[in-house]
Design a protein around this motif. Structure first.
Motif, PDB file in Angstrom:
ATOM      1  N   PRO A 200       4.126  13.520  27.269  1.00  0.00           N
ATOM      2  CA  PRO A 200       4.867  14.750  26.984  1.00  0.00           C
ATOM      3  C   PRO A 200       4.037  15.645  26.065  1.00  0.00           C
ATOM      4  O   PRO A 200       4.261  15.685  24.858  1.00  0.00           O
ATOM      5  N   GLY A 202       2.046  18.692  24.134  1.00  0.00           N
ATOM      6  CA  GLY A 202       2.271  19.993  23.532  1.00  0.00           C
ATOM      7  C   GLY A 202       1.031  20.381  22.771  1.00  0.00           C
ATOM      8  O   GLY A 202       0.047  19.641  22.782  1.00  0.00           O
ATOM      9  N   GLY A 204      -1.678  21.016  19.859  1.00  0.00           N
ATOM     10  CA  GLY A 204      -2.037  20.220  18.679  1.00  0.00           C
ATOM     11  C   GLY A 204      -3.537  20.124  18.561  1.00  0.00           C
ATOM     12  O   GLY A 204      -4.240  20.158  19.557  1.00  0.00           O
ATOM     13  N   GLY A 206      -6.993  18.069  17.376  1.00  0.00           N
ATOM     14  CA  GLY A 206      -7.401  16.674  17.364  1.00  0.00           C
ATOM     15  C   GLY A 206      -7.425  16.128  15.956  1.00  0.00           C
ATOM     16  O   GLY A 206      -7.487  16.887  14.990  1.00  0.00           O
TER      17      GLY A 206
ATOM     18  N   PRO B  83       2.803  11.637  20.746  1.00  0.00           N
ATOM     19  CA  PRO B  83       2.484  11.893  22.163  1.00  0.00           C
ATOM     20  C   PRO B  83       2.309  13.367  22.510  1.00  0.00           C
ATOM     21  O   PRO B  83       1.708  13.693  23.525  1.00  0.00           O
ATOM     22  N   ARG B  84       2.810  14.258  21.698  1.00  0.00           N
ATOM     23  CA  ARG B  84       2.674  15.691  22.014  1.00  0.00           C
ATOM     24  C   ARG B  84       1.362  16.273  21.501  1.00  0.00           C
ATOM     25  O   ARG B  84       1.071  17.448  21.754  1.00  0.00           O
ATOM     26  N   ASN B  85       0.572  15.470  20.792  1.00  0.00           N
ATOM     27  CA  ASN B  85      -0.672  15.989  20.211  1.00  0.00           C
ATOM     28  C   ASN B  85      -1.791  15.967  21.255  1.00  0.00           C
ATOM     29  O   ASN B  85      -2.446  14.961  21.478  1.00  0.00           O
ATOM     30  N   VAL B  86      -1.991  17.122  21.894  1.00  0.00           N
ATOM     31  CA  VAL B  86      -2.967  17.193  22.985  1.00  0.00           C
ATOM     32  C   VAL B  86      -4.401  17.022  22.465  1.00  0.00           C
ATOM     33  O   VAL B  86      -5.270  16.489  23.163  1.00  0.00           O
ATOM     34  N   GLY B  87      -4.644  17.453  21.237  1.00  0.00           N
ATOM     35  CA  GLY B  87      -5.983  17.294  20.653  1.00  0.00           C
ATOM     36  C   GLY B  87      -6.335  15.824  20.494  1.00  0.00           C
ATOM     37  O   GLY B  87      -7.474  15.402  20.743  1.00  0.00           O
ATOM     38  N   ARG B  89      -5.199  13.448  22.331  1.00  0.00           N
ATOM     39  CA  ARG B  89      -5.443  12.892  23.671  1.00  0.00           C
ATOM     40  C   ARG B  89      -6.846  13.254  24.159  1.00  0.00           C
ATOM     41  O   ARG B  89      -7.508  12.457  24.829  1.00  0.00           O
ATOM     42  N   TYR B 107      -8.232  10.465  33.564  1.00  0.00           N
ATOM     43  CA  TYR B 107      -6.764  10.467  33.531  1.00  0.00           C
ATOM     44  C   TYR B 107      -6.260  11.263  32.313  1.00  0.00           C
ATOM     45  O   TYR B 107      -5.384  12.129  32.431  1.00  0.00           O
ATOM     46  N   HIS B 108      -6.830  10.983  31.146  1.00  0.00           N
ATOM     47  CA  HIS B 108      -6.361  11.669  29.929  1.00  0.00           C
ATOM     48  C   HIS B 108      -6.775  13.145  29.921  1.00  0.00           C
ATOM     49  O   HIS B 108      -6.022  13.994  29.441  1.00  0.00           O
ATOM     50  N   SER B 115      -1.004  19.856  30.599  1.00  0.00           N
ATOM     51  CA  SER B 115      -0.003  20.156  29.574  1.00  0.00           C
ATOM     52  C   SER B 115       0.249  21.654  29.426  1.00  0.00           C
ATOM     53  O   SER B 115       1.313  22.069  29.008  1.00  0.00           O
ATOM     54  N   ALA B 117      -1.000  23.389  27.263  1.00  0.00           N
ATOM     55  CA  ALA B 117      -0.915  23.663  25.825  1.00  0.00           C
ATOM     56  C   ALA B 117      -2.303  23.767  25.183  1.00  0.00           C
ATOM     57  O   ALA B 117      -2.423  23.730  23.964  1.00  0.00           O
ATOM     58  N   GLN B 122     -10.277  24.355  23.713  1.00  0.00           N
ATOM     59  CA  GLN B 122      -9.946  23.023  24.252  1.00  0.00           C
ATOM     60  C   GLN B 122     -10.044  23.020  25.777  1.00  0.00           C
ATOM     61  O   GLN B 122     -10.548  22.066  26.372  1.00  0.00           O
TER      62      GLN B 122
END
Lengths: 256, 415
Positions: A200, A202, A204, A206, B83-87, B89, B107-108, B115, B117, B122
């Motif tokens: 899920p 959003g 953010g 790193g 889980p919402r922290n795309v950075g 991931r 995959y990631h 996302s 986002a 990025q």
């Protein structure tokens, strides 16, 4: 005193799991993860709960969890997964020891720590035994079949019916028939979603681990122990050859 | 200018070697301190496994220690908690990329892209990593470079162009240990501006399967190969050279994060292109060890032996020792950012070789001492500028020493 004896025994029994040596801790748990230490009642495992040798850990149909071990291995459990932490010996001073667990059903991700670098960590299922060396792997046991996917590291092996097969191919799948080829992107994605849930995402930033720059490095992969191949080992040194040519022959001038 | 450069070259070489070793030393010395720091953080992490600050500290230290598996494990737990922290991931994807787990990285990266986002930076980063991941996961891989330059020699007072190119083609044979068929083609040409010394062209093709001997992804690798070489030298009077064919074994074994041992053994035969030249049989062996005090620094020492047996009875034997060092660095931000290329490589080498010529009735011996340095700046990710200089002293053993100084500049493109 005779009246107090049963109470003392009960107290001793309840204290047993806490007194047993801790081998790891629960690093994440959603929504419920349950643990049953040997000879003790089942308990809910919350973040920070200590894990002990021979403890059975089970996730519910909607539960997941990550376990962190003393040797820095990390285990991720998918929903409907049951494992038994049946062998964990670790000497932090020397890094020596062994690690083994039983997967009775479900799926897990194993990211190795110190122990699996020195020798194989083992995961046994009702039908197979998996050996993991210096590796990250995904293991799935459904029905009577076990599958393991080699993600990174040195080597992954499976023993089924006395026959052992290994792979060192990134993405290589081992199953009941031994090596089965490379994992498909769709199957891998399904398995990762099973383990981690749908991402899920959003916005953010790193966490800033310094892991990578804006551009991919042109270097090759690194093993969990930091080993790398040197792509330039056998390259000719055109510059030295030129210098030799200026003087003619000599140590750089092949063919006299 | 040529004179000045030749005078400072030995100093520059010594400085380059010293600088590389000096950069290497602290990195090697730092590792035990970093490791004990990491262990201390881990002990705290066991007590507070969801402490984000500790997790990040642990992941950072793991990256510094080249333990990308520990970094990936920590980032997996971090992403599970946020889980919402795309950075986070994206960093997790990069950790898997560093480990060569390109499927999981893809995959990631795809999840991060989906996302919606991502910041523009990025998004660009994810796109570049996705392209590279797809390339590295392909059943065939091509990479190489082309470089063109100009060189000058001081004592001989010559100048001319030179060019080199290399292409490596890897084909995945699809087996459980990812055996690859590796074909390497290299070409180098020296094109003098005057006719006082030979134009020289060398084309080399090496091909053979590369096996993982122990069945480990990072264990010993062995490549039995066939190598074809075409060498041509054109002077004002005639064209000389030879065509050769050799069989060989190339071995490489990264023993741990710092040490790698390697060997290259070959035997072959060369046929001259002219009827007045002589053919020869040759045996060649190189044994070496590489040391990497950090991911960015490589030091190699190679022992060489080569024997050429000519049809007319001459036996030429060469013994050599070569030490070379390379260090990559990034000038990062600060005042220089934007004014200078970001990525640089500095390198230096020292080589000594003794050549014995045995004619049966007469023997001679020459000793070559070479040293040099190079500085390469990456103007873009793929285009580089390269400055290099070198000097050789050839001692003929009877009091006569011939010297030559060379310096050059080249521009190249890596792909």
């Amino acid at each position: 005193m005779p009246r107090l004896l049963p109470l003392l025994c009960l107290t001793a029994l309840l204290a047993a799991p806490a007194a047993a040596q801790q081998i790891g801790t629960v690093a994440s748990s959603e929504p419920t993860l349950r643990g049953t230490p040997p000879g003790a009642a089942t308990r809910t495992l919350a973040i920070g709960t200590g894990l002990v040798q021979d403890e059975t850990v089970a996730s519910s149909a909607s539960g997941r969890g990550q376990l962190l071990f003393l040797d820095q291995s990390t285990l991720t459990l998918a929903p409907n997964t049951t494992i038994v932490l049946d062998r964990f010996v670790f000497d932090p001073a020397t890094g020596a020891g062994e690690m083994g667990l039983r997967l009775t059903e479900g799926a897990l991700r194993f990211i190795g720590g110190t122990l699996s670098r020195g020798q194989e960590a083992t995961i046994t299922t009702p039908t197979a035994s998996i050996g993991i060396r210096g590796s990250t792997t995904l293991v799935l046991h459904r029905g009577s079949e076990t599958y393991a996917i080699f993600i990174a590291g040195d080597r992954l092996c499976i023993t089924v019916g006395g026959t052992r097969s290994c792979t060192s191919r990134q993405g290589g799948v081992l199953g009941p028939g031994g090596y089965m080829g490379s994992v498909s992107g769709a199957f891998l994605a399904d398995l990762l979603r099973l383990l981690d849930g749908l991402p899920p995402l959003g916005p953010g930033s790193g966490p800033g681990t310094g892991i990578g720059g804006p551009n991919p490095s042109d270097r090759g992969p690194v093993s969990p122990e930091g080993e790398e191949f040197d792509p330039a080992l056998f390259d000719d040194d055109a510059f030295v050859n030129f210098l030799m040519e200026v003087l003619g022959g000599g140590s750089g001038g092949e063919g006299g | 200018m040529a004179f000045a450069l030749s005078r400072v070259l030995p100093t520059c070489t010594a400085l380059a070697v010293a600088a590389t070793l000096a950069l290497a030393g602290p990195a090697a010395a730092q590792a035990p301190a970093l490791e004990s720091q990491r262990q201390a953080v881990f002990a705290q992490l066991l007590a507070a496994p969801a402490d984000r600050a500790l997790m990040l500290q642990y992941a950072r230290l793991s990256v510094q220690l080249r333990d990308f598996e520990a970094a990936a494990a920590t980032l997996e737990r971090f992403v599970d908690l946020e889980p919402r922290n795309v950075g986070a991931r994206i960093e997790l994807a990069i950790a898997y990329f560093a480990l060569g787990a390109y499927d999981v990285a893809a995959y990631h990266l795809a999840a991060a892209e989906a996302s919606g986002a991502l910041t523009p930076e990025q998004a660009a980063q994810v796109a570049r990593y996705r392209d590279e991941t797809a390339e590295r996961d392909a059943p065939q891989q091509l990479q190489g470079f082309v470089a063109l330059g100009r060189g000058w020699t001081r004592e001989a007072d010559l100048q001319g162009g030179f060019g080199s190119a290399a292409l490596e083609w890897r084909i995945d044979l699809g087996d459980r240990h990812a055996t690859q068929w590796v074909t390497a083609l290299s070409y180098a040409a020296y094109l003098p501006g005057e006719q006082t010394f030979s134009q020289r062209e060398v084309t080399r093709l090496r091909s053979g399967p590369e096996f993982r001997l122990a069945g480990d992804a990072y264990g010993p690798r062995l490549q039995p190969y066939v190598e074809l070489t075409w060498l041509r030298e054109d002077s004002v009077f005639f064209t000389d050279g030879y065509d050769s064919v050799a069989i060989g074994l190339a071995y490489q074994n990264p023993i741990d994060a710092r040490w790698t041992v390697y060997a290259d053994l070959q035997a072959g035969e060369a046929d001259p292109v002219n009827s007045f030249s002589q053919g020869f049989r040759f045996h060649d062996a190189r044994l070496g060890a590489g040391y990497r005090p950090s991911r960015d620094t490589r030091i190699r020492a190679t022992l060489g032996w080569r024997q050429e047996d000519f049809d007319f009875g001459l036996v030429e034997t060469t013994h050599s020792l070569r030490i070379e060092a390379q260090h990559s660095f990034d000038i990062g931000g600060g005042a220089l950012r934007g004014a200078l290329p970001r990525n640089w490589e500095v390198g230096a080498f020292v080589q000594r070789a003794v050549v014995e010529e045995d004619f049966g009735f007469f023997t001679s011996e020459t000793t070559d001492t070479l040293y040099g340095g190079a500085l390469r700046a990456y103007v873009t990710e793929a285009v580089f500028l390269d400055l290099r200089g070198g000097r050789m002293e050839r001692d003929f053993g009877f009091g006569f020493v011939q010297t030559e100084t060379f310096y050059g500049v080249q521009i190249g493109w890596e792909f």
